[in-house]
Write an enzyme that holds these catalytic residues in place. Structure first.
Site, PDB file in Angstrom:
ATOM      1  N   ASN A 177      13.083  -2.725 -19.445  1.00 44.32           N
ATOM      2  CA  ASN A 177      12.998  -2.109 -18.122  1.00 44.32           C
ATOM      3  C   ASN A 177      11.596  -2.281 -17.810  1.00 44.32           C
ATOM      4  OD1 ASN A 177      13.190  -1.211 -15.528  1.00 44.32           O
ATOM      5  ND2 ASN A 177      13.444   0.903 -16.126  1.00 44.32           N
ATOM      6  N   LYS A 201      10.171  -2.364 -14.898  1.00 41.83           N
ATOM      7  CA  LYS A 201       9.869  -1.299 -13.743  1.00 41.83           C
ATOM      8  C   LYS A 201       9.139  -2.419 -12.772  1.00 41.83           C
ATOM      9  CE  LYS A 201      10.354   2.806 -16.430  1.00 41.83           C
ATOM     10  NZ  LYS A 201      10.011   4.316 -16.455  1.00 41.83           N
ATOM     11  N   HIS A 251      19.162   4.467 -12.474  1.00 42.12           N
ATOM     12  CA  HIS A 251      18.020   4.766 -13.094  1.00 42.12           C
ATOM     13  C   HIS A 251      17.718   6.094 -12.444  1.00 42.12           C
ATOM     14  CE1 HIS A 251      14.072   5.020 -14.794  1.00 42.12           C
ATOM     15  NE2 HIS A 251      14.572   4.228 -15.837  1.00 42.12           N
ATOM     16  N   GLU A 309      14.707   7.200 -11.693  1.00 42.64           N
ATOM     17  CA  GLU A 309      13.604   6.921 -10.884  1.00 42.64           C
ATOM     18  C   GLU A 309      14.308   6.311  -9.568  1.00 42.64           C
ATOM     19  OE1 GLU A 309      11.313   4.171 -12.939  1.00 42.64           O
ATOM     20  OE2 GLU A 309      10.756   5.611 -14.211  1.00 42.64           O
ATOM     21  N   GLU A 332      19.085   8.616 -20.602  1.00 39.48           N
ATOM     22  CA  GLU A 332      18.048   8.567 -20.268  1.00 39.48           C
ATOM     23  C   GLU A 332      17.362  10.121 -20.110  1.00 39.48           C
ATOM     24  OE1 GLU A 332      15.918   4.597 -20.026  1.00 39.48           O
ATOM     25  OE2 GLU A 332      16.577   5.234 -17.879  1.00 39.48           O
ATOM     26  N   GLY A 392       8.842   7.992 -19.867  1.00 37.68           N
ATOM     27  CA  GLY A 392       7.528   7.825 -19.513  1.00 37.68           C
ATOM     28  C   GLY A 392       6.320   9.198 -19.805  1.00 37.68           C
ATOM     29  N   SER A 407      10.716   7.301 -23.812  1.00 37.77           N
ATOM     30  CA  SER A 407       9.408   7.120 -24.544  1.00 37.77           C
ATOM     31  C   SER A 407      10.061   6.597 -26.007  1.00 37.77           C
ATOM     32  CB  SER A 407       8.889   8.440 -24.674  1.00 37.77           C
ATOM     33  OG  SER A 407       8.322   8.935 -23.523  1.00 37.77           O
TER      34      SER A 407
HETATM   35  C1  PEP Z   1      13.119   3.819 -18.741  1.00 36.69           C
HETATM   36  O1  PEP Z   1      12.436   4.053 -17.618  1.00 36.69           O
HETATM   37  O2  PEP Z   1      14.224   3.277 -18.755  1.00 36.69           O
HETATM   38  C2  PEP Z   1      12.274   4.381 -20.010  1.00 36.69           C
HETATM   39  C3  PEP Z   1      13.173   4.422 -20.912  1.00 36.69           C
HETATM   40  O3  PEP Z   1      10.779   4.355 -19.488  1.00 36.69           O
HETATM   41  P1  PEP Z   1      10.042   4.822 -20.974  1.00 36.69           P
HETATM   42  O4  PEP Z   1      10.440   4.154 -22.109  1.00 36.69           O
HETATM   43  O5  PEP Z   1       8.571   4.368 -20.593  1.00 36.69           O
HETATM   44  O6  PEP Z   1      10.074   6.311 -21.215  1.00 36.69           O
END
Ligand code: PEP
Length: 252
Positions: free
Chosen positions: A9, A11, A96, A98, A168, A174, A213
């Site tokens: 992703n 983003k 997601h 976000e 997630e 992040g 992460s």
């Molecule tokens: C995400 O936003 O889908 C995600 C997993 O981000 P990150 O790997 O940066 O934590």
């Protein structure tokens, strides 16, 4: 045997030129990773067309990060599932955290987006996950269960058979804080059980990805867990070598 999937992703990162470069590097390095891993890259809308051209023939698939809840019409700034699918994208990330947090996406919105995705043959990667306060209050299972029941339970058996889920935990996205492999397995097994309560044996085939992460140094341990079928990768998907190295997390 469930599919092993590593999805990136991107983003709101990279310009189209940078995105094409990143996609080229992923294509160039993919040969070094087990062909048992399905890679998906999800660039911003503006790069979809060019990235699709770059990955053509490589076995790497492309997804969008979102789609409109409506079919078409006066929805300024929106991008429909039909537009996305017509470019040759095969997947769409929906729900997601976000989008839920910053754009107020609710289960009602997501149900409409699911309808649009399936109507246009896009496979949804449906994200679920609890916030830190919810985990600390011991509500994480309830939160995730509701996110599934309110949206996934509205799918037909046929639609469900195509679905990908991404767990997630919001506190891990992040932040550099990863769920432990045991925490991931515990939640993934729970998700599968919730899915099975509605869809029966079909739930054994649903890929459930971990996101938060995930990086080359922790992917192997997380992917070794029975109910973890891969990862949805944010930050580390912006570096081709890291993204590919995460795919190597499936190697023994
Ligand atoms: C995400 O936003 O889908 C995600 C997993 O981000 P990150 O790997 O940066 O934590």
């Amino acid at each position: 045997m469930r599919r092993k999937i590593v999805a990136g992703n991107w983003k709101m990162n990279t310009t189209p030129v940078e995105g094409v470069e990143l996609a080229k590097n992923v294509v160039a390095g993919k040969g070094g990773v087990c062909s048992c891993v399905d890679f998906i890259v999800c660039p911003p809308f503006t790069h979809l067309s060019e990235v699709i051209k770059v990955v053509r023939g490589s076995g790497i698939a492309v997804g969008a990060q979102n789609c409109a809840a409506e079919e078409k019409g006066a929805y300024t700034g929106e991008v429909s599932a039909k537009m996305i699918a017509s470019l040759g994208a095969e997947y769409v990330i929906l729900g997601h955290s976000e989008r839920r947090e910053y754009y107020g996406e609710t289960s009602a919105t997501l149900n409409k987006k699911m309808v649009q995705a399936y109507a246009n043959q896009l496979v949804p990667i449906y994200c679920v996950g609890e916030k830190l306060a919810e985990r600390e209050a011991g509500k994480h299972f309830d939160v995730v269960k509701a996110q599934i029941e309110e949206v996934v339970f509205n799918l037909t058996d046929e639609q469900f058979s195509k679905l990908i889920i991404a767990y997630e935990p919001v506190w891990a996205i992040g932040t550099g804080k990863t769920a432990t492999a045991d925490q991931a397995q515990e939640m993934h097994a729970f998700i599968r059980q919730v899915l099975a309560s509605k869809f029966g044996e079909k739930a054994a085939e649903t890929p459930i990805l971990y996101g938060g992460s995930c990086k080359p140094s922790n992917a192997k341990e997380i992917f070794a867990k029975e109910d973890v079928d891969g990862g949805l990768i944010g930050g580390a998907a912006l570096v081709a070598d890291d993204f590919l190295a995460i795919g190597k997390g499936f190697e023994k």
